[in-house]
Design a protein around this motif. Structure first.
Motif, PDB file in Angstrom:
ATOM      1  N   SER A   1       3.133  12.529  -6.630  1.00 54.94           N
ATOM      2  CA  SER A   1       3.995  12.811  -5.480  1.00 54.94           C
ATOM      3  C   SER A   1       5.456  12.574  -5.819  1.00 54.94           C
ATOM      4  CB  SER A   1       3.583  11.952  -4.282  1.00 54.94           C
ATOM      5  OG  SER A   1       2.310  12.315  -3.811  1.00 54.94           O
ATOM      6  N   ASP A   2       5.727  11.529  -6.584  1.00 54.46           N
ATOM      7  CA  ASP A   2       7.110  11.260  -6.992  1.00 54.46           C
ATOM      8  C   ASP A   2       7.668  12.388  -7.858  1.00 54.46           C
ATOM      9  OD1 ASP A   2       7.197   8.885  -5.633  1.00 54.46           O
ATOM     10  OD2 ASP A   2       6.678   7.645  -7.363  1.00 54.46           O
ATOM     11  N   MET A   3       6.779  13.091  -8.565  1.00 50.80           N
ATOM     12  CA  MET A   3       7.202  14.196  -9.428  1.00 50.80           C
ATOM     13  C   MET A   3       7.330  15.511  -8.662  1.00 50.80           C
ATOM     14  SD  MET A   3       4.819  13.333 -12.730  1.00 50.80           S
ATOM     15  CE  MET A   3       5.196  14.901 -13.523  1.00 50.80           C
ATOM     16  N   HIS A   4       6.964  15.524  -7.379  1.00 48.65           N
ATOM     17  CA  HIS A   4       7.102  16.700  -6.519  1.00 48.65           C
ATOM     18  C   HIS A   4       6.305  17.902  -7.042  1.00 48.65           C
ATOM     19  CE1 HIS A   4      10.423  14.965  -4.067  1.00 48.65           C
ATOM     20  NE2 HIS A   4      10.667  14.310  -5.191  1.00 48.65           N
ATOM     21  N   VAL A   5       5.094  17.658  -7.495  1.00 48.75           N
ATOM     22  CA  VAL A   5       4.253  18.773  -7.938  1.00 48.75           C
ATOM     23  C   VAL A   5       3.515  19.418  -6.765  1.00 48.75           C
ATOM     24  CG1 VAL A   5       3.979  17.840 -10.249  1.00 48.75           C
ATOM     25  CG2 VAL A   5       2.341  17.211  -8.484  1.00 48.75           C
ATOM     26  N   GLY A   6       3.578  18.824  -5.604  1.00 43.67           N
ATOM     27  CA  GLY A   6       3.009  19.387  -4.384  1.00 43.67           C
ATOM     28  C   GLY A   6       3.918  19.029  -3.227  1.00 43.67           C
ATOM     29  N   ILE A   7       3.467  19.288  -2.000  1.00 41.40           N
ATOM     30  CA  ILE A   7       4.279  18.867  -0.865  1.00 41.40           C
ATOM     31  C   ILE A   7       4.197  17.357  -0.730  1.00 41.40           C
ATOM     32  CG2 ILE A   7       3.877  21.066   0.302  1.00 41.40           C
ATOM     33  CD1 ILE A   7       2.065  19.544   2.256  1.00 41.40           C
ATOM     34  N   ASN A   8       5.254  16.753  -0.238  1.00 40.57           N
ATOM     35  CA  ASN A   8       5.308  15.308  -0.047  1.00 40.57           C
ATOM     36  C   ASN A   8       5.291  14.988   1.437  1.00 40.57           C
ATOM     37  OD1 ASN A   8       5.437  14.978  -2.768  1.00 40.57           O
ATOM     38  ND2 ASN A   8       7.396  13.917  -2.810  1.00 40.57           N
ATOM     39  N   VAL A   9       4.346  14.149   1.854  1.00 44.57           N
ATOM     40  CA  VAL A   9       4.265  13.725   3.250  1.00 44.57           C
ATOM     41  C   VAL A   9       4.071  12.217   3.283  1.00 44.57           C
ATOM     42  CG1 VAL A   9       3.041  13.928   5.443  1.00 44.57           C
ATOM     43  CG2 VAL A   9       3.258  15.932   3.955  1.00 44.57           C
TER      44      VAL A   9
ATOM     45  N   CYS B   1       0.850  -1.195   0.000  1.00 46.59           N
ATOM     46  CA  CYS B   1       0.000   0.000   0.000  1.00 46.59           C
ATOM     47  C   CYS B   1       0.883   1.242   0.000  1.00 46.59           C
ATOM     48  CB  CYS B   1      -0.929  -0.002   1.217  1.00 46.59           C
ATOM     49  SG  CYS B   1      -2.127   1.339   1.220  1.00 46.59           S
ATOM     50  N   ARG B   2       0.773   2.052  -1.047  1.00 44.66           N
ATOM     51  CA  ARG B   2       1.630   3.228  -1.193  1.00 44.66           C
ATOM     52  C   ARG B   2       0.870   4.533  -0.988  1.00 44.66           C
ATOM     53  NH1 ARG B   2       6.156   2.137  -4.324  1.00 44.66           N
ATOM     54  NH2 ARG B   2       6.765   4.254  -3.779  1.00 44.66           N
TER      55      ARG B   2
ATOM     56  N   ALA C   1      -4.768   5.120  -7.357  1.00 36.74           N
ATOM     57  CA  ALA C   1      -3.660   5.217  -6.399  1.00 36.74           C
ATOM     58  C   ALA C   1      -2.333   5.425  -7.109  1.00 36.74           C
ATOM     59  CB  ALA C   1      -3.608   3.956  -5.532  1.00 36.74           C
ATOM     60  N   GLU C   2      -2.197   4.832  -8.284  1.00 41.02           N
ATOM     61  CA  GLU C   2      -0.970   4.982  -9.056  1.00 41.02           C
ATOM     62  C   GLU C   2      -0.810   6.409  -9.557  1.00 41.02           C
ATOM     63  OE1 GLU C   2       2.453   2.807 -10.625  1.00 41.02           O
ATOM     64  OE2 GLU C   2       1.012   2.607  -8.994  1.00 41.02           O
ATOM     65  N   VAL C   3      -1.938   7.078  -9.844  1.00 43.06           N
ATOM     66  CA  VAL C   3      -1.882   8.460 -10.323  1.00 43.06           C
ATOM     67  C   VAL C   3      -1.327   9.383  -9.248  1.00 43.06           C
ATOM     68  CG1 VAL C   3      -3.232  10.402 -11.177  1.00 43.06           C
ATOM     69  CG2 VAL C   3      -3.796   8.085 -11.922  1.00 43.06           C
ATOM     70  N   VAL C   4      -1.913   9.348  -8.058  1.00 44.36           N
ATOM     71  CA  VAL C   4      -1.472  10.262  -6.997  1.00 44.36           C
ATOM     72  C   VAL C   4      -0.073   9.907  -6.510  1.00 44.36           C
ATOM     73  CG1 VAL C   4      -3.784  10.910  -6.261  1.00 44.36           C
ATOM     74  CG2 VAL C   4      -2.744   8.882  -5.292  1.00 44.36           C
ATOM     75  N   ARG C   5       0.287   8.636  -6.548  1.00 42.73           N
ATOM     76  CA  ARG C   5       1.641   8.260  -6.141  1.00 42.73           C
ATOM     77  C   ARG C   5       2.676   8.853  -7.093  1.00 42.73           C
ATOM     78  NH1 ARG C   5       5.624   5.049  -7.460  1.00 42.73           N
ATOM     79  NH2 ARG C   5       4.517   4.157  -9.242  1.00 42.73           N
ATOM     80  N   LYS C   6       2.409   8.762  -8.406  1.00 42.01           N
ATOM     81  CA  LYS C   6       3.363   9.287  -9.377  1.00 42.01           C
ATOM     82  C   LYS C   6       3.415  10.809  -9.333  1.00 42.01           C
ATOM     83  CE  LYS C   6       3.511   5.426 -12.616  1.00 42.01           C
ATOM     84  NZ  LYS C   6       3.375   4.991 -14.025  1.00 42.01           N
TER      85      LYS C   6
END
Length: 386
Positions: free
Chosen positions: A158-166, A96-97, A151-156
């Motif tokens: 986040s990996d691209m750092h288009v918003g804050i990462n938590v 679960c990511r 889930a894969e969309v929001v994970r990627k």
């Protein structure tokens, strides 16, 4: 001989083999989890479970790739036990990511809904945490056209750092810090392009949810979040569009390397913070008449981009520091490191002190690359300013 037999028996006891093995065919892989508030005392847990059979059969549809199981309970563990009753395989959290909290739950408070994921041995500490606009379960139900499941969309993203990462670990550290300040990325659903197929849409990061004492008290827009990212030293390949003084048109800068330094000071009882932002990058688009091939023109460009970055940071400071009065900028950590005694004296009312801190900005932009052409494309040579 007797000693040899005893040694062999002892070694045999240590060879446990696969007595505790769990076959992959007996595991239900959770790809995402959504936690919503059903009533003030009841939560709703939705887990998205991957169907491996769909891969072997070559079926790429969203319905065949995952299933969603939803149950209500007094807490996450209670709801999870009920979910397990409806899944013929052992639910496994190790893959679960993505964890999404619904907006209503976030405003009610997250304090009681973090312990399960921190205490359970299976959830990954590096999994991403989000807050949804509306119900979190709605995010898991859509069928994105590009990826296999939402889930894969929001994970990627986040990996691209288009918003804050938590991550889950970051969230635990925020609660343990004692400053009662938390920021989580917000995820929202796009309007479906085809009204006849409302589920075929994408989730996207729409801004930041801000918490005080574990409860969501406000949101920051995507534009304000850009300034927040600079302040939190989370900028990665940021794009900035600014205006050069006394020139028509805009110029767009894309950073290659970024670094933000927070330097706290206490002078005559006044709390101050110097924010130094250094970034190196290239010109993505030149909408001016400048050729950008002389030191003077490069200096003008750097000044224009610096001014725009400062404007984004000031916007974030205004909303976070003056309006919401919540330290999601890690100022507390820096003052605690440099002035531990002074910080201990104001810890109990830190957010009030935070709102009164004087912030000085020093933004330094270094343009290293101007692209493949010197003369602005689309302009006749007579209009180019050399």
């Amino acid at each position: 001989m007797k000693w040899l037999v005893c040694l062999l028996c002892l070694c045999a006891c240590l060879l446990g083999g696969c007595w505790d093995r769990v076959e992959i065919n007996d595991i239900a892989l959770v790809t995402a989890a959504a936690i919503d508030l059903s009533t003030p005392d009841v939560i709703e847990l939705s887990v998205q479970v991957f169907i491996p059979r769909s891969v072997s059969e070559g079926n790429g549809s969203e319905e065949a790739m995952t299933i969603i199981r939803t149950e209500k309970g007094d807490n996450i563990a209670d709801a999870m036990s009920k979910v397990q009753l409806n899944v013929p395989r052992k639910v496994f959290w190790g893959h679960c990511r993505v964890y999404i909290y619904g907006e209503a739950l976030a405003r009610h408070g997250l304090n009681d809904f973090v312990d399960f994921f921190a205490r359970h041995p299976e959830p990954r500490n590096r999994a991403y945490v989000f807050v949804s606009k509306g119900k979190a379960r709605d995010i898991l139900q859509v069928m994105p056209p590009l990826e296999r499941y939402p889930a894969e969309v929001v994970r990627k993203l986040s990996d691209m750092h288009v918003g804050i990462n938590v991550t889950l670990l970051d969230l635990q550290k925020m609660f343990a810090a004692g400053t009662d300040s938390i920021a989580l990325p917000m995820v929202e659903l796009m309007k479906p392009p085809n009204e006849e197929r409302p589920m075929e849409t994408n989730p996207y990061l729409s801004g930041t949810a801000v918490f005080r004492n574990g409860k969501m008290i406000g949101t920051l827009s995507a534009q304000t979040t850009k300034g927040l990212i600079w302040l939190r030293d989370e900028a990665f390949r940021m794009t900035v569009t600014g205006k050069i003084t006394q020139e028509r048109g805009l110029v767009t800068f894309r950073s290659i390397r970024e670094k933000t330094r927070l330097k706290p000071r206490i002078e005559d009882g006044r709390w101050k913070m110097l924010v130094e932002i250094d970034t190196v990058g290239s010109i993505e688009q030149n909408g001016t008449r400048l050729t950008l091939d002389t030191p003077e023109q490069i200096a003008k460009t750097e000044a224009g981009v610096s001014k725009e970055i400062e404007s984004e940071v000031r916007l974030a400071l205004q909303e976070v520091q003056k309006e919401l009065k919540v330290d999601v900028l890690n100022f507390a950590r820096q003052f605690h490191r440099n002035y531990p005694k002074e910080f201990a004296a104001v810890r109990e009312h830190w957010n009030q002190v935070f709102s009164e801190i004087e912030v000085d900005l020093n933004v330094k932009v270094n343009v290293r690359q101007t692209g493949l052409i010197a003369v602005p494309a689309g302009l006749p040579n007579s209009d180019v300013k050399r």
